[in-house]
Motif scaffolding. Structure first.
Motif, mmCIF file in Angstrom:
data_model
loop_
_atom_site.group_PDB
_atom_site.id
_atom_site.type_symbol
_atom_site.label_atom_id
_atom_site.label_comp_id
_atom_site.label_asym_id
_atom_site.label_seq_id
_atom_site.Cartn_x
_atom_site.Cartn_y
_atom_site.Cartn_z
ATOM 1 N N PRO A 48 1.036 -1.412 -0.033
ATOM 2 C CA PRO A 48 -0.006 -0.104 0.476
ATOM 3 C C PRO A 48 0.810 1.584 -0.075
ATOM 4 N N SER A 49 0.390 2.091 -0.524
ATOM 5 C CA SER A 49 0.950 3.291 -0.384
ATOM 6 C C SER A 49 1.030 3.789 1.179
ATOM 7 N N LEU A 50 2.480 4.825 1.368
ATOM 8 C CA LEU A 50 2.800 5.276 2.359
ATOM 9 C C LEU A 50 1.382 6.560 3.586
ATOM 10 N N ASP A 51 0.524 6.949 2.955
ATOM 11 C CA ASP A 51 -0.953 7.318 2.900
ATOM 12 C C ASP A 51 -1.817 6.285 3.183
ATOM 13 N N GLN A 52 -1.844 4.987 3.137
ATOM 14 C CA GLN A 52 -2.404 4.007 3.447
ATOM 15 C C GLN A 52 -2.027 3.083 4.690
ATOM 16 N N LEU A 53 -1.338 2.884 5.284
ATOM 17 C CA LEU A 53 -0.455 2.321 6.138
ATOM 18 C C LEU A 53 -1.150 2.878 7.403
ATOM 19 N N PRO A 54 -0.724 1.246 8.528
ATOM 20 C CA PRO A 54 -1.475 1.734 9.263
ATOM 21 C C PRO A 54 -0.236 2.908 10.195
ATOM 22 N N ARG A 55 -0.809 4.068 10.726
ATOM 23 C CA ARG A 55 -0.199 4.395 11.417
ATOM 24 C C ARG A 55 0.467 4.431 13.438
ATOM 25 N N GLN A 56 1.249 4.044 14.049
ATOM 26 C CA GLN A 56 1.233 4.418 15.251
ATOM 27 C C GLN A 56 2.263 5.553 15.517
ATOM 28 N N ASN A 57 2.803 6.113 16.506
ATOM 29 C CA ASN A 57 3.189 6.761 16.388
ATOM 30 C C ASN A 57 4.766 6.725 17.054
ATOM 31 N N ALA A 58 6.236 7.353 18.078
ATOM 32 C CA ALA A 58 7.110 6.997 17.919
ATOM 33 C C ALA A 58 6.764 6.434 19.920
ATOM 34 N N SER A 59 6.241 7.018 20.540
ATOM 35 C CA SER A 59 6.581 6.452 21.896
ATOM 36 C C SER A 59 5.386 5.727 21.793
ATOM 37 N N HIS A 60 4.591 5.317 20.942
ATOM 38 C CA HIS A 60 3.382 4.044 21.206
ATOM 39 C C HIS A 60 4.462 2.673 21.131
ATOM 40 N N VAL A 61 5.523 2.931 19.735
ATOM 41 C CA VAL A 61 5.945 2.185 19.928
ATOM 42 C C VAL A 61 7.391 1.292 20.395
ATOM 43 N N LYS A 62 7.674 2.587 20.945
ATOM 44 C CA LYS A 62 8.512 2.655 22.108
ATOM 45 C C LYS A 62 8.016 1.450 23.655
ATOM 46 N N ASN A 63 6.353 1.811 23.357
ATOM 47 C CA ASN A 63 6.059 1.266 25.148
ATOM 48 C C ASN A 63 5.712 0.178 24.786
ATOM 49 N N ARG A 64 5.009 0.357 23.747
ATOM 50 C CA ARG A 64 3.986 -0.941 23.671
ATOM 51 C C ARG A 64 4.757 -2.320 22.432
ATOM 52 N N TRP A 65 5.685 -2.347 22.420
ATOM 53 C CA TRP A 65 6.302 -3.398 21.039
ATOM 54 C C TRP A 65 5.289 -3.972 20.967
ATOM 55 N N GLY A 66 5.190 -4.780 21.856
ATOM 56 C CA GLY A 66 4.843 -6.048 21.222
ATOM 57 C C GLY A 66 2.938 -6.242 20.616
ATOM 58 N N ASP A 67 2.184 -4.849 21.256
ATOM 59 C CA ASP A 67 0.841 -4.953 20.085
ATOM 60 C C ASP A 67 1.284 -4.163 18.820
ATOM 61 N N VAL A 68 2.568 -3.543 18.479
ATOM 62 C CA VAL A 68 2.946 -3.371 17.177
ATOM 63 C C VAL A 68 3.436 -4.295 16.245
ATOM 64 N N VAL A 69 4.173 -5.146 17.140
ATOM 65 C CA VAL A 69 4.864 -6.622 16.488
ATOM 66 C C VAL A 69 3.916 -7.320 16.544
ATOM 67 N N ARG A 70 2.243 -7.126 16.633
ATOM 68 C CA ARG A 70 1.381 -8.013 16.655
ATOM 69 C C ARG A 70 0.147 -7.464 15.436
ATOM 70 N N GLN A 71 0.553 -6.243 15.308
ATOM 71 C CA GLN A 71 -0.498 -5.556 14.263
ATOM 72 C C GLN A 71 0.617 -4.883 12.701
ATOM 73 N N VAL A 72 2.209 -4.883 13.166
ATOM 74 C CA VAL A 72 2.747 -5.434 11.580
ATOM 75 C C VAL A 72 2.420 -6.969 10.985
ATOM 76 N N GLN A 73 2.878 -7.865 11.795
ATOM 77 C CA GLN A 73 2.009 -9.286 11.507
ATOM 78 C C GLN A 73 0.545 -9.391 10.863
ATOM 79 N N GLU A 74 0.000 -8.460 11.179
ATOM 80 C CA GLU A 74 -1.895 -8.594 11.008
ATOM 81 C C GLU A 74 -1.549 -7.568 9.716
#
Length: 115
Positions: A6-32
């Motif tokens: 998908p184009s960059l505008d169509q990707l799901p987004r997470q802010n850097a703080s969320h990525v740092k604090n909730r890495w496990g959730d972000v990994v699951r989102q990337v896998q999905e």
């Protein structure tokens, strides 16, 4: 096979703080979803993607580079063949005669190399 992304505008987004604090959730989102855009102050700074997607992108880029090199090699061979004709003995005299004729042909031209 080229990866469909998908184009960059169509990707799901997470802010850097969320990525740092909730890495496990972000990994699951990337896998999905296949990839996630990481933002800082609402600006996308990077994209996280699965290892399989990255591997496919690298393979696609290498295949494209090989195809481009193949085309360049073929053009180089064709150029060298044409240059070889101009470097044959008497070629300079024939080219000089052609220019001296000023567009008037003494005989009918052949229709290509395989005529």
């Amino acid at each position: 096979m080229a990866a469909v992304l998908p184009s960059l505008d169509q990707l799901p987004r997470q802010n850097a703080s969320h990525v740092k604090n909730r890495w496990g959730d972000v990994v699951r989102q990337v896998q999905e979803s296949g990839s996630v855009a990481v933002t800082n102050h609402s600006t996308v700074e990077m994209v996280l993607l699965t290892a399989a997607t990255y591997t496919q992108l690298v393979e696609d880029a290498q295949a494209l580079k090989a195809r481009e090199q193949s085309v360049l090699d073929e053009l180089g061979r064709r150029f060298d063949a044409r240059l070889g004709v101009l470097q044959q003995p008497g070629a300079a005299q024939q080219v000089g005669q052609l220019f001296a004729a000023k567009g008037k042909l003494g005989r009918r031209p052949k229709a290509g190399d395989t005529f």
